[in-house]
Design an enzyme around this catalytic site. Structure first.
Site, mmCIF file in Angstrom:
data_model
loop_
_atom_site.group_PDB
_atom_site.id
_atom_site.type_symbol
_atom_site.label_atom_id
_atom_site.label_comp_id
_atom_site.label_asym_id
_atom_site.label_seq_id
_atom_site.Cartn_x
_atom_site.Cartn_y
_atom_site.Cartn_z
ATOM 1 N N ASP A 150 0.809 -1.227 0.000
ATOM 2 C CA ASP A 150 0.000 0.000 0.000
ATOM 3 C C ASP A 150 0.839 1.273 0.000
ATOM 4 O O ASP A 150 0.378 2.319 0.497
ATOM 5 C CB ASP A 150 -0.955 0.006 1.200
ATOM 6 C CG ASP A 150 -2.057 -1.045 1.069
ATOM 7 O OD1 ASP A 150 -2.261 -1.559 -0.049
ATOM 8 O OD2 ASP A 150 -2.698 -1.356 2.090
ATOM 9 N N HIS B 189 23.623 -14.967 8.595
ATOM 10 C CA HIS B 189 23.352 -14.453 7.255
ATOM 11 C C HIS B 189 23.049 -12.954 7.265
ATOM 12 O O HIS B 189 22.831 -12.351 6.210
ATOM 13 C CB HIS B 189 22.170 -15.236 6.657
ATOM 14 C CG HIS B 189 21.998 -15.072 5.197
ATOM 15 N ND1 HIS B 189 20.870 -14.507 4.639
ATOM 16 C CD2 HIS B 189 22.810 -15.377 4.153
ATOM 17 C CE1 HIS B 189 20.979 -14.495 3.330
ATOM 18 N NE2 HIS B 189 22.146 -15.013 3.001
ATOM 19 N N LYS C 288 23.399 -9.036 7.221
ATOM 20 C CA LYS C 288 24.328 -8.077 6.628
ATOM 21 C C LYS C 288 24.067 -6.729 7.298
ATOM 22 O O LYS C 288 23.032 -6.102 7.073
ATOM 23 C CB LYS C 288 24.115 -7.954 5.117
ATOM 24 C CG LYS C 288 24.173 -9.295 4.341
ATOM 25 C CD LYS C 288 22.807 -9.851 4.130
ATOM 26 C CE LYS C 288 22.710 -10.926 3.066
ATOM 27 N NZ LYS C 288 23.620 -11.998 3.046
ATOM 28 N N ASP D 127 29.544 4.147 15.191
ATOM 29 C CA ASP D 127 29.422 5.065 16.329
ATOM 30 C C ASP D 127 28.030 5.067 16.949
ATOM 31 O O ASP D 127 27.595 6.080 17.521
ATOM 32 C CB ASP D 127 29.811 6.487 15.903
ATOM 33 C CG ASP D 127 31.287 6.603 15.551
ATOM 34 O OD1 ASP D 127 32.034 5.641 15.796
ATOM 35 O OD2 ASP D 127 31.690 7.653 15.024
#
Length: 486
Positions: free
Chosen positions: A231, A404, A406, A411
């Site tokens: 949507d 898996h 990523k 900071d």
């Protein structure tokens, strides 16, 4: 007759060396990294016929003539859409934190739009939670649902998602599903595509694997994005494919896959929607530009909203941008830098940026799975450990399954999450997406997830690492030489 055989032999030898010389010249004339060029030349000179065939098949980035023409044709309308979107000034962030500002400015200059504000984000680390939330969102959808995945593996809760998607299509929701041909081979061999199409879902097999066209399009160029838009308001992305980890690759010997997904509400769904529309047009030739954000439902007034920039890569998208973003993030770190990736085969520039960060006093940690489902990548990753450890980088080997996820955290304020592995294939080749989030609250959430990963990991001891057997060192160096090709 002997003279004819001699002439044919000499012509064959001449053609053989001319072919090698021609491919060598083509490699040297292409603007590519020196390690990559040297690796290809080594393969061609050691195994000439194999090397030449491999280079012609996967050595250069070929999107294919038809897709390349579509990519060129779509940009005028896409550029106009982006220009029109700029009129919605209320969705764009005017300021960023000091640590995120360089990266957001880079993305704005190269992609044409600034980061969008007023988004609400939720980090999700359990596949069941992701799929249950997705099923609820699908059931509440009012207009349209778009999905793209590298892998859709039938079984478990993935089937429940499929059922809910078909139910949505039957009640009039416009549903589109794009899946990578190679990654989702099990799906396309199952009854699900026909069932979905009969229910009214548009199902597209992206980048079809066709050995008859191996020299016309690069077969290892893959649609690696994982995105869901609902949507024009709700969006998901992250590292998780549409698989139930309890049923996926159980015989690989690496444990269950551990992933991270972000569920979002806000104008970021529009920014992700234009990426999806580009992918859809490149693959199908059909134009489906998303509408502008609906100001009546966007949470712009909320001070807690997150500022996000989408970073897309792949043929037809800004070249090298994700690589540049990772370099910028590493060089922007002042206190700490934490990276998680299943596949670590960095470019020389990225390796240098990570080591330099550690050498200038930044607390740098890299979290990798101890067991990898790719033997080649596993050995190639080890080839970088000595240099990283010498620079002061902490390497954690995750022992709770195949990590898996990523992610990058700089900071505690600048976060990167998405589909990009820290390897050559993700950085230079595949269709990928990464979100850059400028927000301390989200950074704290990501830090908690990364701390949990570290608690389930073993810190690599530099002294023990230097005492590993000679045969391992030899294997690592061998795979290191070929790392630009992995």
């Amino acid at each position: 007759m002997t003279t004819v055989y001699t002439l044919v032999s000499w012509l064959a030898i001449l053609g053989y060396w001319l072919l090698i010389a021609g491919v060598t010249l083509r490699i040297l004339m292409k603007r590519r990294a020196v390690p990559s060029a040297m690796a290809w030349l080594l393969i061609i000179y050691i195994l000439p016929l194999v090397g030449i065939i491999a280079y012609l098949a996967v050595g250069e980035l070929h999107l294919g003539k038809r897709r390349a023409e579509r990519a060129r044709a779509m940009w005028p309308s896409t550029a106009k859409w982006l220009n029109d979107l700029k009129a919605c000034k209320h969705i764009f962030a005017e300021e960023n934190s000091s640590v995120a500002a360089p990266l957001f400015k880079l993305c704005e200059r190269r992609q044409g739009i600034a980061g969008v504000k007023g988004n609400q984000l939720q980090l999700m680390t359990e596949s069941d939670d992701v799929m249950q939330a997705l099923i609820r969102d699908i059931q509440l959808a009012r207009h349209n649902i778009e999905m793209v995945f590298y892998i859709w593996q039938p079984g478990g809760m993935a089937d429940q998602v499929a059922e809910s998607l078909m139910a949505a299509a039957r009640r009039g929701i416009h549903c589109r599903l794009m899946l990578d041909s190679a990654g989702s081979v099990a799906f396309f061999r199952s009854p699900w595509p026909e069932l979905m199409r009969n229910a009214g879902i548009e199902v597209v097999e992206a980048l079809k694997v066709n050995l008859m066209r191996v020299f016309l399009r690069r077969m290892d160029l893959r649609q690696h994005r994982k995105m869901i838009m609902i949507d024009n308001y709700i969006a998901y992305t992250g590292s998780m494919n549409m698989v139930d980890p309890r049923y996926f690759k159980q015989d690989a010997g690496v444990g269950q896959w551990i992933d991270l997904m972000a569920r979002m509400e806000g104008p970021i769904a529009t920014a992700m929607g234009i990426i999806y529309s580009c992918d859809w047009e490149i693959e199908t030739g059909k134009r489906i530009l998303p509408p502008p954000p609906d100001v009546n439902i966007m949470p712009f007034e909320q001070a807690s909203g997150h500022t996000i920039h989408t970073i897309a890569s792949g043929p037809g998208f800004p070249e090298d941008l994700i690589h540049q973003a990772l370099l910028t993030a590493a060089y922007s770190a002042h206190e700490y830098l934490i990276m998680t990736t299943p596949y670590f085969v960095p470019s020389d520039d990225l390796l240098h940026a990570i080591c330099t960060a550690a050498q200038r006093g930044v607390d740098v940690s890299i979290i990798l799975p101890r067991k990898n489902d790719s033997m080649l990548v596993g050995w190639a990753s080890r080839a970088f450990f000595t240099e990283l450890l010498a620079a002061g980088v902490k390497i954690y080997q995750f022992e709770g399954g195949l990590l898996h996820t990523k992610s990058v955290l700089v900071d505690g304020e600048l976060s990167l999450v998405g589909t990009v592995n820290l390897d050559m294939r993700s950085l230079w080749l595949n269709f990928e997406i990464t979100l850059a989030i400028d927000d301390k609250g989200f950074g704290a959430d990501l830090a908690a997830v990364q701390d949990d990963y570290i608690s389930r990991s073993r810190l690599l001891d530099a002294r023990l690492w230097l005492k590993r057997p000679l045969w391992q060192r030899v294997a690592e160096r061998l795979f290191y030489f070929f790392s630009p090709l992995l």
